[in-house]
Design a protein around this motif. Structure first.
Motif, PDB file in Angstrom:
ATOM      1  N   ALA A 227       0.803  -1.218   0.000  1.00 55.94           N
ATOM      2  CA  ALA A 227       0.000   0.000   0.000  1.00 55.94           C
ATOM      3  C   ALA A 227       0.839   1.271   0.000  1.00 55.94           C
ATOM      4  CB  ALA A 227      -0.915  -0.001   1.224  1.00 55.94           C
ATOM      5  N   ASP A 228       2.155   1.141   0.144  1.00 59.92           N
ATOM      6  CA  ASP A 228       3.034   2.308   0.234  1.00 59.92           C
ATOM      7  C   ASP A 228       3.356   2.839  -1.162  1.00 59.92           C
ATOM      8  OD1 ASP A 228       5.573   3.887   0.513  1.00 59.92           O
ATOM      9  OD2 ASP A 228       5.399   3.251   2.604  1.00 59.92           O
ATOM     10  N   ASP A 229       3.159   4.131  -1.365  1.00 64.31           N
ATOM     11  CA  ASP A 229       3.422   4.726  -2.679  1.00 64.31           C
ATOM     12  C   ASP A 229       4.884   4.635  -3.072  1.00 64.31           C
ATOM     13  OD1 ASP A 229       0.785   5.374  -3.068  1.00 64.31           O
ATOM     14  OD2 ASP A 229       0.986   7.421  -2.297  1.00 64.31           O
ATOM     15  N   ASN A 230       5.772   4.604  -2.075  1.00 65.38           N
ATOM     16  CA  ASN A 230       7.206   4.549  -2.370  1.00 65.38           C
ATOM     17  C   ASN A 230       7.770   3.156  -2.088  1.00 65.38           C
ATOM     18  OD1 ASN A 230       9.768   5.291  -3.145  1.00 65.38           O
ATOM     19  ND2 ASN A 230      10.186   6.558  -1.350  1.00 65.38           N
ATOM     20  N   ALA A 231       7.016   2.133  -2.452  1.00 66.36           N
ATOM     21  CA  ALA A 231       7.488   0.753  -2.384  1.00 66.36           C
ATOM     22  C   ALA A 231       7.649   0.224  -3.795  1.00 66.36           C
ATOM     23  CB  ALA A 231       6.514  -0.126  -1.601  1.00 66.36           C
ATOM     24  N   SER A 232       8.668  -0.582  -3.995  1.00 65.45           N
ATOM     25  CA  SER A 232       8.933  -1.098  -5.336  1.00 65.45           C
ATOM     26  C   SER A 232       7.896  -2.142  -5.735  1.00 65.45           C
ATOM     27  CB  SER A 232      10.331  -1.727  -5.388  1.00 65.45           C
ATOM     28  OG  SER A 232      10.465  -2.741  -4.412  1.00 65.45           O
ATOM     29  N   VAL A 233       7.503  -2.085  -6.993  1.00 66.33           N
ATOM     30  CA  VAL A 233       6.732  -3.181  -7.581  1.00 66.33           C
ATOM     31  C   VAL A 233       7.674  -4.373  -7.719  1.00 66.33           C
ATOM     32  CG1 VAL A 233       5.468  -3.933  -9.644  1.00 66.33           C
ATOM     33  CG2 VAL A 233       5.187  -1.593  -8.777  1.00 66.33           C
ATOM     34  N   LEU A 234       7.153  -5.580  -7.524  1.00 66.38           N
ATOM     35  CA  LEU A 234       7.951  -6.807  -7.584  1.00 66.38           C
ATOM     36  C   LEU A 234       7.885  -7.386  -8.996  1.00 66.38           C
ATOM     37  CD1 LEU A 234       6.568  -8.331  -4.265  1.00 66.38           C
ATOM     38  CD2 LEU A 234       8.718  -7.063  -4.550  1.00 66.38           C
ATOM     39  N   TYR A 235       9.050  -7.554  -9.617  1.00 62.81           N
ATOM     40  CA  TYR A 235       9.098  -8.042 -10.997  1.00 62.81           C
ATOM     41  C   TYR A 235       9.758  -9.415 -11.059  1.00 62.81           C
ATOM     42  CZ  TYR A 235       7.746  -3.361 -12.429  1.00 62.81           C
ATOM     43  OH  TYR A 235       7.053  -2.177 -12.601  1.00 62.81           O
ATOM     44  N   LYS A 236       9.097 -10.327 -11.786  1.00 61.75           N
ATOM     45  CA  LYS A 236       9.663 -11.649 -12.018  1.00 61.75           C
ATOM     46  C   LYS A 236       9.330 -12.073 -13.444  1.00 61.75           C
ATOM     47  CE  LYS A 236       5.658 -14.254 -10.245  1.00 61.75           C
ATOM     48  NZ  LYS A 236       5.200 -15.270  -9.263  1.00 61.75           N
ATOM     49  N   ARG A 237      10.087 -13.044 -13.924  1.00 62.69           N
ATOM     50  CA  ARG A 237       9.888 -13.530 -15.293  1.00 62.69           C
ATOM     51  C   ARG A 237       8.835 -14.632 -15.299  1.00 62.69           C
ATOM     52  NH1 ARG A 237      12.677 -12.419 -19.675  1.00 62.69           N
ATOM     53  NH2 ARG A 237      14.310 -11.419 -18.436  1.00 62.69           N
ATOM     54  N   VAL A 238       7.790 -14.438 -16.102  1.00 64.52           N
ATOM     55  CA  VAL A 238       6.714 -15.414 -16.252  1.00 64.52           C
ATOM     56  C   VAL A 238       6.581 -15.738 -17.739  1.00 64.52           C
ATOM     57  CG1 VAL A 238       4.281 -15.906 -15.883  1.00 64.52           C
ATOM     58  CG2 VAL A 238       5.513 -14.459 -14.253  1.00 64.52           C
ATOM     59  N   ASP A 239       6.853 -16.997 -18.089  1.00 65.92           N
ATOM     60  CA  ASP A 239       6.799 -17.420 -19.500  1.00 65.92           C
ATOM     61  C   ASP A 239       7.667 -16.515 -20.380  1.00 65.92           C
ATOM     62  OD1 ASP A 239       5.011 -19.478 -18.869  1.00 65.92           O
ATOM     63  OD2 ASP A 239       3.283 -18.149 -19.074  1.00 65.92           O
ATOM     64  N   SER A 328      16.834 -13.721  -2.119  1.00 63.40           N
ATOM     65  CA  SER A 328      16.117 -13.838  -3.384  1.00 63.40           C
ATOM     66  C   SER A 328      14.708 -14.363  -3.141  1.00 63.40           C
ATOM     67  CB  SER A 328      16.870 -14.781  -4.323  1.00 63.40           C
ATOM     68  OG  SER A 328      16.197 -14.906  -5.559  1.00 63.40           O
ATOM     69  N   LEU A 329      13.733 -13.643  -3.685  1.00 65.23           N
ATOM     70  CA  LEU A 329      12.330 -14.042  -3.704  1.00 65.23           C
ATOM     71  C   LEU A 329      11.719 -13.480  -4.983  1.00 65.23           C
ATOM     72  CD1 LEU A 329      10.998 -13.450  -0.048  1.00 65.23           C
ATOM     73  CD2 LEU A 329      10.949 -15.612  -1.303  1.00 65.23           C
ATOM     74  N   PRO A 330      10.495 -13.839  -5.307  1.00 67.57           N
ATOM     75  CA  PRO A 330       9.871 -13.199  -6.465  1.00 67.57           C
ATOM     76  C   PRO A 330       9.889 -11.666  -6.323  1.00 67.57           C
ATOM     77  CG  PRO A 330       8.584 -15.090  -5.792  1.00 67.57           C
ATOM     78  CD  PRO A 330       9.626 -14.905  -4.747  1.00 67.57           C
ATOM     79  N   GLY A 331      10.546 -11.002  -7.258  1.00 67.73           N
ATOM     80  CA  GLY A 331      10.644  -9.552  -7.218  1.00 67.73           C
ATOM     81  C   GLY A 331      11.671  -9.009  -6.250  1.00 67.73           C
ATOM     82  N   VAL A 332      12.559  -9.870  -5.759  1.00 65.38           N
ATOM     83  CA  VAL A 332      13.555  -9.440  -4.770  1.00 65.38           C
ATOM     84  C   VAL A 332      14.915 -10.043  -5.084  1.00 65.38           C
ATOM     85  CG1 VAL A 332      14.232  -9.465  -2.335  1.00 65.38           C
ATOM     86  CG2 VAL A 332      11.806  -9.295  -2.951  1.00 65.38           C
ATOM     87  N   SER A 333      15.919  -9.176  -5.192  1.00 66.05           N
ATOM     88  CA  SER A 333      17.320  -9.594  -5.202  1.00 66.05           C
ATOM     89  C   SER A 333      18.054  -8.595  -4.305  1.00 66.05           C
ATOM     90  CB  SER A 333      17.913  -9.562  -6.617  1.00 66.05           C
ATOM     91  OG  SER A 333      17.256 -10.485  -7.469  1.00 66.05           O
ATOM     92  N   SER A 334      18.639  -9.071  -3.217  1.00 63.53           N
ATOM     93  CA  SER A 334      19.208  -8.163  -2.222  1.00 63.53           C
ATOM     94  C   SER A 334      20.562  -8.663  -1.750  1.00 63.53           C
ATOM     95  CB  SER A 334      18.257  -8.030  -1.025  1.00 63.53           C
ATOM     96  OG  SER A 334      18.062  -9.297  -0.417  1.00 63.53           O
ATOM     97  N   ASN A 335      21.393  -7.734  -1.265  1.00 65.83           N
ATOM     98  CA  ASN A 335      22.684  -8.123  -0.713  1.00 65.83           C
ATOM     99  C   ASN A 335      23.212  -7.041   0.212  1.00 65.83           C
ATOM    100  OD1 ASN A 335      24.797 -10.449  -1.344  1.00 65.83           O
ATOM    101  ND2 ASN A 335      25.959  -8.587  -0.901  1.00 65.83           N
ATOM    102  N   ILE A 336      23.707  -7.467   1.364  1.00 66.19           N
ATOM    103  CA  ILE A 336      24.460  -6.589   2.250  1.00 66.19           C
ATOM    104  C   ILE A 336      25.835  -7.204   2.457  1.00 66.19           C
ATOM    105  CG2 ILE A 336      22.422  -5.650   3.421  1.00 66.19           C
ATOM    106  CD1 ILE A 336      23.104  -7.568   5.796  1.00 66.19           C
TER     107      ILE A 336
END
Length: 469
Positions: A227-239, A328-336
């Protein structure tokens, strides 16, 4: 000390842009900070929403996925220092649903360093458990804070792990092997809920980690980021096509300790500054210097030269010991990642699945340290596997998380490999291990044998993958 040159920074950014293009990353944020909290580098690529073109800033919310495990370990360490538990206590002392009936004693420490003896397993999803209980978020509130879901999730996870035996489902004795286990960190977060002073794991983090650090845009919630306006949409590859969603429940594990955290570049700067200062922060101390040191100590070796601490991975890169975690999750790639020798930390957040952001982190830390950021692959002496090794290794291996792997004799005396049906270049480097060549980096594969010499699994990356029966 910052030894970044314009030339090395240019090379690092060229590498980043190549990765973004290759993996069709929609949006990415990266920063390098020093121990006093100073930001010495920060840049944003792409958008948080491809459809609207909205840009990313340091307050944009991203999923963290398995970076969450560092928060879970931190919470466990706080409770240990408070005398609420001991790392060498059995899991069954806190979660009696796990009776530990089929193996030697599994402890909190074993789960913290992924050595409980468990292969990767299919995820038990929060949405499925909520549905089975007849719960709806609009009626009961965010699933991240729901006691009934946590209780049922712990029961399901514990009973599943408890059903495994050395003959069927376990990869070894506790402490014997490293194999990444989301179930284990799920149980750890349930221990935090049961032992800590809060009603949920998410609320424990809010009060005892996030609030003291001033991380006011970080949380385990599922509804809030959508619901947050400044949150990223989650993108993943489908077909074969990149598609976006605001469903932060997608593939979410029922227990939050393995991957439920969401955060921002700005908040994670505060989190990493705390680690660079050995647990201290402007508001006091999150954990003792000794406790942070225990988290950053290699307790379990994996890959060729890396190790895993307590909720953190440790590797040697050039002349630096690098500590951190990816996710790593759908729409997430992160690293610290951070290095005490360098006195610096790197944060990389991306809103697209499957982007190797750890390589971006490495490139920026190398550049900061005055080294060329272009991937210098480890040197390996090429060898070959003998006929007996190829015969014993040949077969199909299947992970409960979905990865399928096949080893076969490609031609007489030459091993071949397919991963998820795609043939990959493979380079044997000793009698039990091989390198799987990739465009930007290499994977490490090792044969896992029983006492009689039979190959019962392969260790690939951070997972042990069992042979199909």
């Amino acid at each position: 000390m910052n030894a970044m040159t314009k030339g090395n920074l240019l090379l690092a950014e060229m590498e980043i842009e190549n990765i973004i293009k290759e993996y069709d990353a929609v949006g990415l944020a990266a920063a390098v900070i020093e121990a006093d909290g100073t930001t010495v580098y920060q840049r944003f690529w792409g958008t948080r929403n491809r459809e609207t073109g909205e840009e990313i800033n340091e307050d944009t919310i991203f999923g963290l996925a398995s970076v969450t495990k560092s928060f879970t370990a931190l919470a466990i360490m706080q409770l240990a220092e408070g005398g609420k538990l001991d790392l060498d206590d059995p899991i069954s002392a806190y979660i009696p649903e796990f009776t530990n009936k089929n193996q030697k004693r599994v402890t909190i420490r074993h789960l913290l360093c992924h050595s409980g003896g468990f292969f990767p397993l299919p995820r038990i999803l929060v949405g499925q458990v909520a549905e089975s209980l007849g719960l709806k978020e609009e009626e009961c509130g965010d699933f991240a804070y729901n006691e009934a879901i946590a209780v049922e999730g712990a029961k399901l996870v514990a009973e599943r792990l408890d059903s495994l035996t050395m003959e069927n489902g376990l990869n070894g004795y506790p402490g014997e092997n490293f194999s990444y286990c989301n179930d284990g960190f799920g149980l750890l977060s349930e221990i935090v809920r049961r032992v800590g002073p809060e009603d949920s794991f998410g609320e424990y983090l809010n009060r005892h980690v996030l609030a003291p650090l001033g991380m006011d845009r970080s949380f385990c919630d599922f509804v809030r980021p959508a619901a947050d306006d400044n949150a990223s949409v989650l993108y993943k590859r489908v077909d074969g096509v990149i598609k976006g969603s605001r469903d932060y429940h997608d593939n979410a594990f029922v227990l939050n300790g393995g991957g439920a955290m969401k955060s921002t570049l700005g908040d994670l700067k505060k989190y990493l500054t705390m680690y660079l200062n050995h647990g201290a922060c402007p508001g006091g101390r999150i954990l003792s210097q000794f406790g942070i040191g225990q988290m950053c100590r290699g307790w379990q070796s994996y890959l060729a030269r890396d190790s895993y601490g307590l909720g953190l991975s440790i590797k040697q890169m050039d002349d630096l010991k690098v500590i951190g975690h990816g996710g790593s999750l759908p729409g997430v790639s992160s690293n610290i990642a951070w290095s005490y020798e360098a006195g610096a930390a790197v944060i990389v957040l991306c809103n697209t699945s499957g982007v190797p952001v750890g390589l971006i982190s490495d490139a920026l830390l190398k550049a900061y340290n005055g080294h060329s950021p272009i991937d210098r692959r480890d040197s390996w002496k090429e060898t070959s596997w003998d006929k007996e090794t190829i015969e014993k290794a040949a077969g199909s291996y299947q992970s409960g998380e979905g990865t399928g792997l096949k080893l076969y004799e490609k031609e007489p005396g030459v091993i071949g490999i397919e991963i998820d049906g795609e043939e990959k270049p493979i380079l044997p480097v000793n009698s039990q291990a091989a390198i799987i060549r990739g465009r930007f980096s290499d994977g490490y594969l090792r044969l896992c044998r029983k006492e009689d010499g039979e190959v019962f699994a392969v260790s690939y990356g951070s997972r042990m993958i069992p042979r199909e029966r």
